[in-house]
Design a protein around this motif. Structure first.
Motif, PDB file in Angstrom:
ATOM      1  N   SER A 380       0.647  -1.216   0.246  1.00 29.03           N
ATOM      2  CA  SER A 380       0.116  -0.064   0.049  1.00 29.03           C
ATOM      3  C   SER A 380       1.152   1.457   0.025  1.00 29.03           C
ATOM      4  O   SER A 380       2.047   1.159   0.274  1.00 29.03           O
ATOM      5  CB  SER A 380      -0.859   0.004   1.158  1.00 29.03           C
ATOM      6  OG  SER A 380      -0.305   0.163   2.337  1.00 29.03           O
ATOM      7  N   HIS A 381       0.377   2.487  -0.201  1.00 24.85           N
ATOM      8  CA  HIS A 381       0.928   3.717  -0.161  1.00 24.85           C
ATOM      9  C   HIS A 381       2.036   3.729  -1.075  1.00 24.85           C
ATOM     10  O   HIS A 381       3.192   4.224  -0.727  1.00 24.85           O
ATOM     11  CB  HIS A 381       1.043   4.059   1.397  1.00 24.85           C
ATOM     12  CG  HIS A 381      -0.009   3.947   2.246  1.00 24.85           C
ATOM     13  ND1 HIS A 381      -1.173   4.471   1.947  1.00 24.85           N
ATOM     14  CD2 HIS A 381      -0.222   3.224   3.558  1.00 24.85           C
ATOM     15  CE1 HIS A 381      -2.101   4.100   3.081  1.00 24.85           C
ATOM     16  NE2 HIS A 381      -1.288   3.371   4.056  1.00 24.85           N
ATOM     17  N   GLY A 382       2.037   3.184  -2.094  1.00 23.92           N
ATOM     18  CA  GLY A 382       3.329   3.291  -2.907  1.00 23.92           C
ATOM     19  C   GLY A 382       3.613   4.780  -3.566  1.00 23.92           C
ATOM     20  O   GLY A 382       2.699   5.666  -3.984  1.00 23.92           O
ATOM     21  N   GLN A 383       4.595   5.091  -3.533  1.00 21.11           N
ATOM     22  CA  GLN A 383       5.387   6.416  -3.950  1.00 21.11           C
ATOM     23  C   GLN A 383       6.626   6.273  -4.765  1.00 21.11           C
ATOM     24  O   GLN A 383       7.464   5.368  -4.502  1.00 21.11           O
ATOM     25  CB  GLN A 383       5.371   7.137  -2.788  1.00 21.11           C
ATOM     26  CG  GLN A 383       4.351   7.739  -1.922  1.00 21.11           C
ATOM     27  CD  GLN A 383       4.779   8.649  -0.911  1.00 21.11           C
ATOM     28  OE1 GLN A 383       5.617   9.452  -0.992  1.00 21.11           O
ATOM     29  NE2 GLN A 383       3.844   8.626   0.149  1.00 21.11           N
ATOM     30  N   GLN A 384       6.906   7.389  -5.485  1.00 22.17           N
ATOM     31  CA  GLN A 384       8.066   7.510  -6.130  1.00 22.17           C
ATOM     32  C   GLN A 384       9.054   8.045  -5.030  1.00 22.17           C
ATOM     33  O   GLN A 384       8.834   9.255  -4.664  1.00 22.17           O
ATOM     34  CB  GLN A 384       8.156   8.551  -7.421  1.00 22.17           C
ATOM     35  CG  GLN A 384       7.550   8.136  -8.621  1.00 22.17           C
ATOM     36  CD  GLN A 384       7.699   9.002  -9.743  1.00 22.17           C
ATOM     37  OE1 GLN A 384       7.467  10.006  -9.305  1.00 22.17           O
ATOM     38  NE2 GLN A 384       7.650   8.768 -11.051  1.00 22.17           N
ATOM     39  N   PHE A 385       9.810   7.205  -4.360  1.00 23.07           N
ATOM     40  CA  PHE A 385      10.590   7.649  -3.161  1.00 23.07           C
ATOM     41  C   PHE A 385      12.174   7.766  -3.171  1.00 23.07           C
ATOM     42  O   PHE A 385      12.868   8.829  -2.759  1.00 23.07           O
ATOM     43  CB  PHE A 385      10.289   6.500  -2.035  1.00 23.07           C
ATOM     44  CG  PHE A 385      10.631   6.839  -0.728  1.00 23.07           C
ATOM     45  CD1 PHE A 385       9.947   7.752  -0.150  1.00 23.07           C
ATOM     46  CD2 PHE A 385      11.824   6.321  -0.193  1.00 23.07           C
ATOM     47  CE1 PHE A 385      10.141   8.134   1.216  1.00 23.07           C
ATOM     48  CE2 PHE A 385      12.151   6.746   0.989  1.00 23.07           C
ATOM     49  CZ  PHE A 385      11.454   7.488   1.734  1.00 23.07           C
ATOM     50  N   TYR A 386      12.809   7.028  -3.862  1.00 20.06           N
ATOM     51  CA  TYR A 386      14.240   7.085  -4.041  1.00 20.06           C
ATOM     52  C   TYR A 386      14.515   7.903  -5.600  1.00 20.06           C
ATOM     53  O   TYR A 386      14.324   7.414  -6.694  1.00 20.06           O
ATOM     54  CB  TYR A 386      14.901   5.731  -4.108  1.00 20.06           C
ATOM     55  CG  TYR A 386      14.734   4.848  -2.787  1.00 20.06           C
ATOM     56  CD1 TYR A 386      15.552   5.097  -1.796  1.00 20.06           C
ATOM     57  CD2 TYR A 386      13.481   4.136  -2.460  1.00 20.06           C
ATOM     58  CE1 TYR A 386      15.479   4.407  -0.452  1.00 20.06           C
ATOM     59  CE2 TYR A 386      13.458   3.168  -1.509  1.00 20.06           C
ATOM     60  CZ  TYR A 386      14.359   3.460  -0.441  1.00 20.06           C
ATOM     61  OH  TYR A 386      14.164   2.837   0.736  1.00 20.06           O
ATOM     62  N   TYR A 387      15.265   8.802  -5.367  1.00 23.00           N
ATOM     63  CA  TYR A 387      15.533   9.548  -6.596  1.00 23.00           C
ATOM     64  C   TYR A 387      17.129   9.280  -6.708  1.00 23.00           C
ATOM     65  O   TYR A 387      17.900   9.440  -5.982  1.00 23.00           O
ATOM     66  CB  TYR A 387      15.354  11.084  -6.291  1.00 23.00           C
ATOM     67  CG  TYR A 387      15.903  11.911  -7.575  1.00 23.00           C
ATOM     68  CD1 TYR A 387      15.099  11.881  -8.804  1.00 23.00           C
ATOM     69  CD2 TYR A 387      17.065  12.681  -7.574  1.00 23.00           C
ATOM     70  CE1 TYR A 387      15.525  12.811  -9.863  1.00 23.00           C
ATOM     71  CE2 TYR A 387      17.423  13.299  -8.583  1.00 23.00           C
ATOM     72  CZ  TYR A 387      16.687  13.232  -9.753  1.00 23.00           C
ATOM     73  OH  TYR A 387      17.104  13.871 -10.862  1.00 23.00           O
ATOM     74  N   LEU A 388      17.101   9.095  -8.321  1.00 25.11           N
ATOM     75  CA  LEU A 388      18.726   8.760  -8.729  1.00 25.11           C
ATOM     76  C   LEU A 388      19.386   9.772  -9.659  1.00 25.11           C
ATOM     77  O   LEU A 388      18.538  10.398 -10.203  1.00 25.11           O
ATOM     78  CB  LEU A 388      18.706   7.209  -9.128  1.00 25.11           C
ATOM     79  CG  LEU A 388      18.087   6.071  -8.394  1.00 25.11           C
ATOM     80  CD1 LEU A 388      17.796   4.805  -8.936  1.00 25.11           C
ATOM     81  CD2 LEU A 388      18.676   5.836  -7.192  1.00 25.11           C
TER      82      LEU A 388
END
Length: 470
Positions: A380-388
């Motif tokens: 649940s609560h999926g987000q674009q989280f890690y920025y590379l």
């Protein structure tokens, strides 16, 4: 009248060519390069300067310029004669152009080649330019041989060539160890403005760098101040522990001042040759928390096929999967065939220590999604989280909850809050696949398998301590 004028022009051109041939102690070899696989359709001129001291028996050192160089021939002669530099062959590469059937330029490739932030141009030099150079001979039959050792190679460039020279060595320290970058365009042409941040986040490479710029270098309302970004580069290199010198001079966007100090810069770059420039010590606390002195990357195999994938297995070994074939790789480099059914991990999904959330790679994206795992095992609560900084490849967590990402610029390491804290570099640049075995990190780069002992562990023993907001 036209025929007479044509004859005069031909005589003048022949005279100038003769002057060029005999104005220096060495010999000049020129050729056109076409049919590039890396830059399709381009053509370019390449000039080789072979000093008289080169005998053709032993590979020479290399001075490679991506910004012209006839003014450097005398300097090379002078410094070799005085013993300040070894015997060097100069290679001068012009930017590519694409021409139509009428020989008109339809595309200038200079910025696309020189201002890019990836390792493409270094690969171009390695696989196309230098092999082509080494097919030529001098007029008296001496074959042109260039050393493959990084310590024997220097690279120079001005303006877009300045950032290109630094980038080539930074991406591939196995190819170049000495860099002279003048008026470098470390600005937002093609991501060059990110370089100061990247340099600070990476452990230092074994390269020596000289920066030159002028106090009134180009300022542009779209791209910013060239000089300001060179100052930022200097600060970043000093922070990261590089051996770096600089000269800030008066003037605008010009190579004039860079040429004046060329002899002194070359003396400094090669001051302790044939020793390889030393890697310095970064002031980054994250770098200090990951690496210990005396534990560098060690190559344990050179026959790794394209598409091979590493999988974690135990604290002593990992699994290398090539198609349907599997083998165990121990931390001492021993390889044994794996038999029977073995459950393999998904290389593009990583489970956080303790299982509270899961990271998933999206192909072709510089974002990694993070999902919370509910008590009933759902996501649940999926987000674009890690920025590379570059597109993600294989991903995995260490015991501290830091995410490791294989990518074209190395292994990007993100903290618990999704930010790249450091980038682990390999000799070959980009990284195809990674896996932990206890404190040992395995990685494949350019068909070679490397191993390195870290101060971090890939063994998950429960939920790691939270860094909170960080």
């Amino acid at each position: 009248m036209k025929q007479t004028l044509k004859a005069i022009i031909l005589i003048f051109c022949f005279a100038m060519a003769s002057l060029e041939t005999f104005a220096y102690n060495g010999e000049i070899v020129k050729f056109k390069m076409e049919n590039s696989k890396i830059y399709p359709g381009t053509s370019r001129s390449i000039t080789i300067y072979v000093p008289k001291e080169y005998d053709g028996n032993k590979p020479a050192c290399l001075w490679l310029s991506v910004s012209g160089g006839s003014f450097m021939f005398d300097t090379i002669d002078q410094l070799i004669a005085e013993g300040s530099i070894p015997v060097i062959i100069g290679v001068f590469v012009s930017p590519g152009q694409i021409r139509d059937a009428e020989d008109k330029v339809v595309r200038y490739n200079r910025s696309n080649e020189l201002d890019r932030m990836d390792g493409r141009y270094a690969e171009f030099l390695e696989t196309e330019v230098l092999p082509a150079v080494c097919t030529h001979k001098t007029q008296d039959g001496r074959p042109i041989k260039i050393s493959n050792r990084a310590t024997d190679r220097a690279i120079y460039g001005n303006s877009s060539g300045g950032i290109c020279a630094f980038n080539a060595a930074w991406q591939r320290p196995d190819l170049f160890s000495r860099v002279y970058a003048s008026c470098g365009t470390f600005v937002s042409f093609r991501g060059g403005d990110q370089f100061p941040a990247l340099v600070r986040k990476c452990e230092p490479r074994a390269i020596r760098v000289f920066l030159q710029d002028n106090d009134k270098d180009t300022w542009n309302p779209l791209f910013g101040s060239w000089f300001e970004y060179n100052e930022l580069m200097l600060s970043a290199l000093q922070f990261a522990g590089y051996e770096v010198e600089y000269s800030w001079d008066e003037g605008g966007h010009s190579s004039k001042n860079a040429r004046k100090i060329m002899p002194d810069v070359m003396r400094w770059l090669f001051k302790d040759w044939p020793e390889l420039p030393k890697k310095g010590k970064s002031q980054s606390k994250t770098v200090a928390s990951m690496f210990s002195e005396g534990h560098e990357w060690r190559c344990i195999a050179e026959d790794i096929a394209d598409g091979a994938i590493l999988h974690p297995y135990s604290e002593e070994k990992v699994i290398l999967q090539t198609g349907r074939s599997k083998e165990f790789i121990s931390i001492d480099g021993t390889r044994t065939k794996a038999k029977g059914k073995i459950a393999l991990t998904d290389p593009y999904t990583a489970i956080y220590p303790g299982g509270t959330h899961i990271a998933k790679r999206v192909e072709g994206s510089n974002w990694i999604w993070d999902y919370i795992v509910t008590p009933d095992g759902k996501l649940s609560h999926g987000q674009q989280f890690y920025y590379l900084y570059a597109d993600a490849g294989q991903i995995l967590y260490d015991a501290s909850g830091y995410l490791y990402v294989a990518s074209d610029i190395g292994i990007q390491v993100c903290d618990q809050n999704g930010r790249v804290r450091t980038i682990i570099s390999l000799p070959g640049g980009y990284v195809n696949t990674i896996a932990f075995a206890g404190n040992y990190l395995f990685a494949v780069s350019r068909g070679k398998l490397y191993i390195r002992k870290l101060l971090r562990s890939g063994t998950h023993n429960g939920l790691p301590k939270s860094e909170k907001q960080g």
